[in-house]
Design a protein around this motif. Structure first.
Motif, PDB file in Angstrom:
ATOM      1  N   LYS A 152     -11.241  -5.077   6.603  1.00 17.93           N
ATOM      2  CA  LYS A 152     -10.897  -5.921   5.461  1.00 17.93           C
ATOM      3  C   LYS A 152     -11.499  -5.390   4.162  1.00 17.93           C
ATOM      4  O   LYS A 152     -10.864  -5.451   3.109  1.00 17.93           O
ATOM      5  N   HIS A 180      -1.114   2.432   6.654  1.00 19.10           N
ATOM      6  CA  HIS A 180      -1.284   1.124   6.031  1.00 19.10           C
ATOM      7  C   HIS A 180      -0.549   0.056   6.823  1.00 19.10           C
ATOM      8  O   HIS A 180      -1.044  -1.053   6.994  1.00 19.10           O
ATOM      9  N   ARG A 189      -8.721  -0.902  -1.447  1.00 20.37           N
ATOM     10  CA  ARG A 189      -7.447  -0.276  -1.773  1.00 20.37           C
ATOM     11  C   ARG A 189      -6.628  -1.138  -2.728  1.00 20.37           C
ATOM     12  O   ARG A 189      -5.997  -0.633  -3.662  1.00 20.37           O
ATOM     13  N   PHE A 245       0.809  -1.199   0.000  1.00 17.49           N
ATOM     14  CA  PHE A 245       0.000   0.000   0.000  1.00 17.49           C
ATOM     15  C   PHE A 245       0.847   1.256   0.000  1.00 17.49           C
ATOM     16  O   PHE A 245       0.418   2.303   0.445  1.00 17.49           O
ATOM     17  N   ARG A 303      -9.351  -2.505   3.054  1.00 16.94           N
ATOM     18  CA  ARG A 303      -8.098  -2.993   2.468  1.00 16.94           C
ATOM     19  C   ARG A 303      -8.320  -3.595   1.087  1.00 16.94           C
ATOM     20  O   ARG A 303      -7.534  -3.367   0.165  1.00 16.94           O
ATOM     21  N   SER A 360      -2.081  -3.313   8.716  1.00 17.99           N
ATOM     22  CA  SER A 360      -1.599  -4.643   8.373  1.00 17.99           C
ATOM     23  C   SER A 360      -0.996  -5.360   9.566  1.00 17.99           C
ATOM     24  O   SER A 360      -1.243  -6.538   9.791  1.00 17.99           O
TER      25      SER A 360
END
Length: 359
Positions: free
Chosen positions: A162, A76, A168, A60, A165, A80
């Motif tokens: 989620k 990011h 993205r 990311f 993400r 994560s």
């Protein structure tokens, strides 16, 4: 999964996620270990490629020249490396707490009542189980209600994170102009590591269904096709209103009438499934046992990493045994006749509970 098996499932070539970054060249290179830079390549070009590789080390990583890149990068990384694992642990250990209660409760109200043993023994088992989760200080408030709230909230937040993400990832793939065939993104806590893979723990297939039991392979679940939810997620959401209604009937109503629920025992269940809205209450109890059994067993298998065909069959067997046992127990409770004209003190209290509210 072995390399040979993966090659049969995933179209070749496979592209690394770094090469799908929107700031890399639109000419994608297969991410194989055999790809080496040319010996005749100029040192300036090699240095430029190395710099580009380092700048895209994170999946990311923002585009070059964008404002606030360091802050965005840290955001990011935190999602994560910290947010997802933390939410996953909260959901996991709160689930273990709930499993301890569900195991005790199902044993006392489903398994024991269907056994051919004296009625007094059944009542004693229920009273013992009730004493465990109602009389031990903090057990009910922390390990049941507290764990339940943590489990639900962490699941909701985890799903939202989620989705963010995933959006993205898809946005960066579109910006990269990628024409790579869409490969299933692992819908689990492993989503945080940015890997693309196909594994036996694909949640869209659940436990494999009946086709898995007969060795016919996996099929994508109906819940995944219709609602975009895995069977584990669907049964979790489906269980929430059933559990709330169960608490309402067996905890809130007695408490609102008498000030506590100390009188509630196995004798109260026949009143619930016979006197008022009998069909509705019977179906609600059966569905509750089925959905909670599936969610609990499937969740345990996921947390323990039991994804093989053998464990999927074991899981389906346990779920079906519990589910049908619940239906049998409800049927046996239904068979118990209640003479409303000849009730003792406890029977009159139960009759009052059942008729105290609309439901």
């Amino acid at each position: 999964m072995a390399k040979e098996e993966l090659q049969k499932v995933v179209p070749s070539p496979i592209y690394s996620l770094e090469e799908l970054s929107p700031t890399t060249s639109h000419t994608l290179t297969p991410a194989t270990s055999e790809t080496q830079p040319s010996k005749t390549q100029s040192s300036s070009s090699s240095s430029s490629q190395q710099t580009s590789h380092d700048s895209h080390n994170s999946l990311f990583s923002p585009s070059h020249g964008s404002h606030g890149s360091h802050g965005s990068h840290r955001s990011h990384i935190s999602i994560s490396k910290w947010v997802i694992p933390s939410l996953y642990r909260i959901q996991k250990y709160s689930a273990y707490s709930l499993v301890s209660f569900v195991g005790i409760h199902l044993t006392s109200v489903v398994i024991i009542p269907i056994l051919p043993i004296p009625r007094d023994v059944k009542d004693q088992v229920f009273s013992l189980a009730k004493a465990v989760y109602q009389d031990i200080p903090g057990y009910e408030s922390l390990l049941i209600y507290g764990a339940g709230v943590c489990h639900i909230l962490s699941g909701i937040i985890l799903r939202v994170v989620k989705v963010i993400r995933k959006n993205r990832i898809e946005e960066r793939r579109r910006k990269a102009g990628s024409h790579v065939s869409k490969v299933h993104m692992i819908n689990s806590a492993n989503l945080g590591n940015g890997t693309i893979d196909i594994r036996d723990n694909d949640e869209d297939i659940g436990l494999g269904g009946i086709s898995n039991l007969f060795g016919l392979g996996y099929r994508r679940s109906i819940t995944s096709t219709m609602f975009g939810l895995s069977p584990l997620q669907f049964t979790g959401w489906f269980s929430i209103p059933l559990v709330l209604f169960h608490l309402y009937k067996f905890r809130y109503v007695p408490w609102s009438v008498e000030g506590d629920s100390s009188l509630v025992n196995l004798e109260y269940i026949p009143y619930v499934v016979n006197l008022k809205h009998p069909v509705f209450n019977q179906i609600a109890l059966c569905l509750l046992v089925w959905s909670v059994s599936y969610h609990m067993m499937s969740g345990i298998m996921k947390y323990r990493g039991w994804f093989s065909k053998y464990w999927k069959r074991v899981g389906l067997t346990v779920i079906n045994v519990l589910g049908w046992s619940g239906c049998l127990a409800v049927w046996l409770y239904k068979r118990q006749e209640i003479d409303v004209n000849n009730l003792d003190f406890v029977g009159k209290a139960f009759h009052k509970y059942v008729n105290a509210f609309l439901l």
